[in-house]
Structure formats: C-alpha cells, structure tokens
Design a protein around this motif. Structure first.
Motif, short mmCIF file in Angstrom:
data_model
loop_
_atom_site.label_atom_id
_atom_site.label_comp_id
_atom_site.label_asym_id
_atom_site.label_seq_id
_atom_site.Cartn_x
_atom_site.Cartn_y
_atom_site.Cartn_z
N ARG A 141 30.68 36.59 40.28
CA ARG A 141 30.46 36.84 41.71
C ARG A 141 31.41 37.92 42.23
O ARG A 141 31.01 38.80 43.01
N VAL A 142 32.65 37.88 41.82
CA VAL A 142 33.62 38.90 42.24
C VAL A 142 33.12 40.28 41.80
O VAL A 142 33.13 41.24 42.58
N ALA A 143 32.65 40.38 40.56
CA ALA A 143 32.14 41.66 40.06
C ALA A 143 30.89 42.09 40.82
O ALA A 143 30.75 43.26 41.19
N GLU A 144 29.98 41.16 41.08
CA GLU A 144 28.74 41.48 41.79
C GLU A 144 29.01 41.95 43.21
O GLU A 144 28.25 42.74 43.77
N GLU A 145 30.10 41.45 43.80
CA GLU A 145 30.49 41.88 45.15
C GLU A 145 31.17 43.25 45.14
O GLU A 145 31.51 43.79 46.19
N GLY A 146 31.39 43.80 43.94
CA GLY A 146 32.05 45.10 43.83
C GLY A 146 33.54 45.03 44.07
O GLY A 146 34.16 46.05 44.41
N LEU A 147 34.14 43.85 43.87
CA LEU A 147 35.56 43.65 44.11
C LEU A 147 36.35 43.66 42.81
O LEU A 147 35.82 43.32 41.75
N THR A 148 37.60 44.03 42.89
CA THR A 148 38.50 43.95 41.75
C THR A 148 39.02 42.52 41.64
O THR A 148 39.44 41.94 42.63
N LEU A 149 39.00 41.97 40.44
CA LEU A 149 39.59 40.67 40.17
C LEU A 149 41.02 40.88 39.70
O LEU A 149 41.27 41.62 38.74
N VAL A 150 41.96 40.26 40.40
CA VAL A 150 43.37 40.30 40.03
C VAL A 150 43.73 38.90 39.57
O VAL A 150 43.42 37.91 40.24
N TYR A 151 44.40 38.80 38.41
CA TYR A 151 44.73 37.47 37.90
C TYR A 151 45.92 37.57 36.95
O TYR A 151 46.48 38.64 36.75
N GLY A 152 46.29 36.45 36.34
CA GLY A 152 47.51 36.36 35.56
C GLY A 152 47.53 37.00 34.19
O GLY A 152 48.56 36.95 33.51
N GLY A 153 46.44 37.61 33.75
CA GLY A 153 46.45 38.42 32.54
C GLY A 153 46.19 37.72 31.22
O GLY A 153 46.17 38.38 30.18
N GLY A 154 45.99 36.40 31.21
CA GLY A 154 45.76 35.68 29.96
C GLY A 154 44.30 35.68 29.53
O GLY A 154 43.41 35.97 30.32
N ASN A 155 44.08 35.34 28.25
CA ASN A 155 42.69 35.27 27.77
C ASN A 155 42.30 33.86 27.34
O ASN A 155 41.35 33.67 26.58
N ILE A 156 43.03 32.85 27.83
CA ILE A 156 42.74 31.47 27.48
C ILE A 156 42.45 30.65 28.73
O ILE A 156 42.81 31.05 29.84
N GLY A 157 41.80 29.51 28.55
CA GLY A 157 41.52 28.60 29.65
C GLY A 157 40.63 29.21 30.72
O GLY A 157 39.83 30.11 30.45
N LEU A 158 40.80 28.72 31.95
CA LEU A 158 40.02 29.26 33.05
C LEU A 158 40.37 30.71 33.33
O LEU A 158 39.53 31.50 33.75
N MET A 159 41.64 31.07 33.05
CA MET A 159 42.06 32.46 33.25
C MET A 159 41.21 33.41 32.42
O MET A 159 40.70 34.41 32.93
N GLY A 160 41.07 33.11 31.15
CA GLY A 160 40.26 33.96 30.28
C GLY A 160 38.80 33.96 30.67
O GLY A 160 38.13 35.00 30.63
N ALA A 161 38.30 32.80 31.07
CA ALA A 161 36.88 32.68 31.43
C ALA A 161 36.54 33.51 32.66
O ALA A 161 35.51 34.20 32.69
N VAL A 162 37.38 33.45 33.69
CA VAL A 162 37.09 34.19 34.91
C VAL A 162 37.16 35.70 34.64
O VAL A 162 36.33 36.47 35.13
N ALA A 163 38.12 36.13 33.84
CA ALA A 163 38.25 37.56 33.52
C ALA A 163 37.08 38.04 32.68
O ALA A 163 36.50 39.10 32.96
N ASP A 164 36.75 37.29 31.64
CA ASP A 164 35.64 37.69 30.76
C ASP A 164 34.33 37.81 31.53
O ASP A 164 33.56 38.76 31.34
N ALA A 165 34.07 36.85 32.42
CA ALA A 165 32.83 36.87 33.18
C ALA A 165 32.77 38.08 34.10
O ALA A 165 31.72 38.72 34.24
#
Length: 195
Positions: free
Chosen positions: A30-54
């Motif tokens: 949804r963040v991507a579809e809204e044309g927004l930048t996602l800022v997050y903690g930089g990990g690729n595991i858990g919910l962090m990784g899932a939100v970034a990958d999506a």
C-alpha cells in the motif's frame, strides 16, 4: 504537510499469527501504491523484511536505516533502494525521524514500543508535528491504548494529547488518518500546579 514518506516500526520476528506477516506485506504494498517512500529499520527478517520486500515488489522506494552493530544480527537487507548504516541506535532513530512524514507501528516487541513512544513524546514536546498511528490487528494494541487511557485518568497524560497516537483496525482507515492528520498537542503537557 504533504505526505511523501512513512516510517514503519515493526517486529524483527514474524509473530505467532500468519495474519501479522500478511498485514506487513499488505502495508508495504500500500505504501508503494500510494507513491510513498517506506522508511524502516533496514533488516530483512520478520515483519521488517516482509514490509520492505512487499514495497519493493510493488515498485516502491525503500530506505533502510540500521546501526552497524545490528547490521549482521538483524541481517541487513541488501536489496533496498538505499541502506544507511549509523553508529548508534540514537542516530538510527534520528535519521528515521528526519526522513519520514509519518510514523506507523505494526505489531512488534520492545524495540517497536520504544521507537513508537519516542515519536509520541517528540510530538508532545512539539519536536515534530507528524502523525503517529498504530495498525491495530486483532486488537494487538488494545491493551496499550487502554494503558494510555489509564495514564490520562490518573493525571499523567493530558486529555488534549490523547490524539497524538491513533489506532486503526485496517490499512485503509490508517492511511486515511495519516492523510488528514492535524497536530494539536497541548502547549503544556503537565497541568498547572495549584499554588
């Protein structure tokens, strides 16, 4: 303020329920579809990784910010639009705040809670005027919101500052709230002392 980026705080674990992972993925998309930048903690595991990958899979821009000592422990994501490595947690949070127009907490643990409350406190102190919201899946944050209400009733938080954090059961409600947010923290966060 125009919404151009959203910072997400969330668990480095996937949680005990599959809907947490699914919601993180849906939020990232949804963040991507809204044309927004996602800022997050930089990990690729858990919910962090899932939100970034999506967000990345949906064509979005993702900025990860991680302190050097966590880079290996949290397995830094190597496929981001940009990864910033800081020297400390304090620098990480300052960078996340500086690059974000809003803050959203998905389910998570101590780190998520700590980041969330720092942003609420900064808003109360007028250090920023950005929205802070919770994606309240399955009532995950109900006890936290109840504790905030208890602190208000016991005289530790001013009633006027209650709207500094909002909880939303679904992504549509949350995104709508971010877009319409107006900061209105009380000028003083403590009541006047009778003298």
């Amino acid at each position: 303020m125009e919404l151009e980026s959203i910072c997400v705080f969330c668990g480095a674990n996937p949680g005990a329920r599959p809907q947490y992972l699914a919601a993180a993925q849906a939020f990232g998309r949804r963040v991507a579809e809204e044309g927004l930048t996602l800022v997050y903690g930089g990990g690729n595991i858990g919910l962090m990784g899932a939100v970034a990958d999506a967000a990345l899979e949906a064509g979005g821009r993702v900025l990860g910010i991680i302190p050097g000592f966590l880079k290996d422990k949290e397995v830094a994501h190597d496929g981001l639009s940009e990864l910033v490595v800081t020297e400390s947690m304090h620098q990480r949070k300052a960078q996340m705040a500086a690059h974000s127009d809003a803050f959203v907490a998905l389910p998570g643990g101590f780190g998520t809670f700590e980041e969330l409350f720092e942003m609420i406190t900064w808003s109360q102190l007028h250090l920023h005027q950005k929205p802070v919201a919770l994606l309240n899946l399955n009532g995950f944050y109900d006890p936290l919101m109840a504790q905030i209400d208890r602190a208000i009733s016991e005289g530790f938080i001013r009633e006027e500052n209650r709207p500094l954090v909002t909880a939303h059961p679904d992504i549509d409600d949350l995104v709508a709230a971010l877009k319409t947010y107006r900061h209105h923290a009380a000028d003083r966060w403590l009541p006047a002392v009778a003298g």
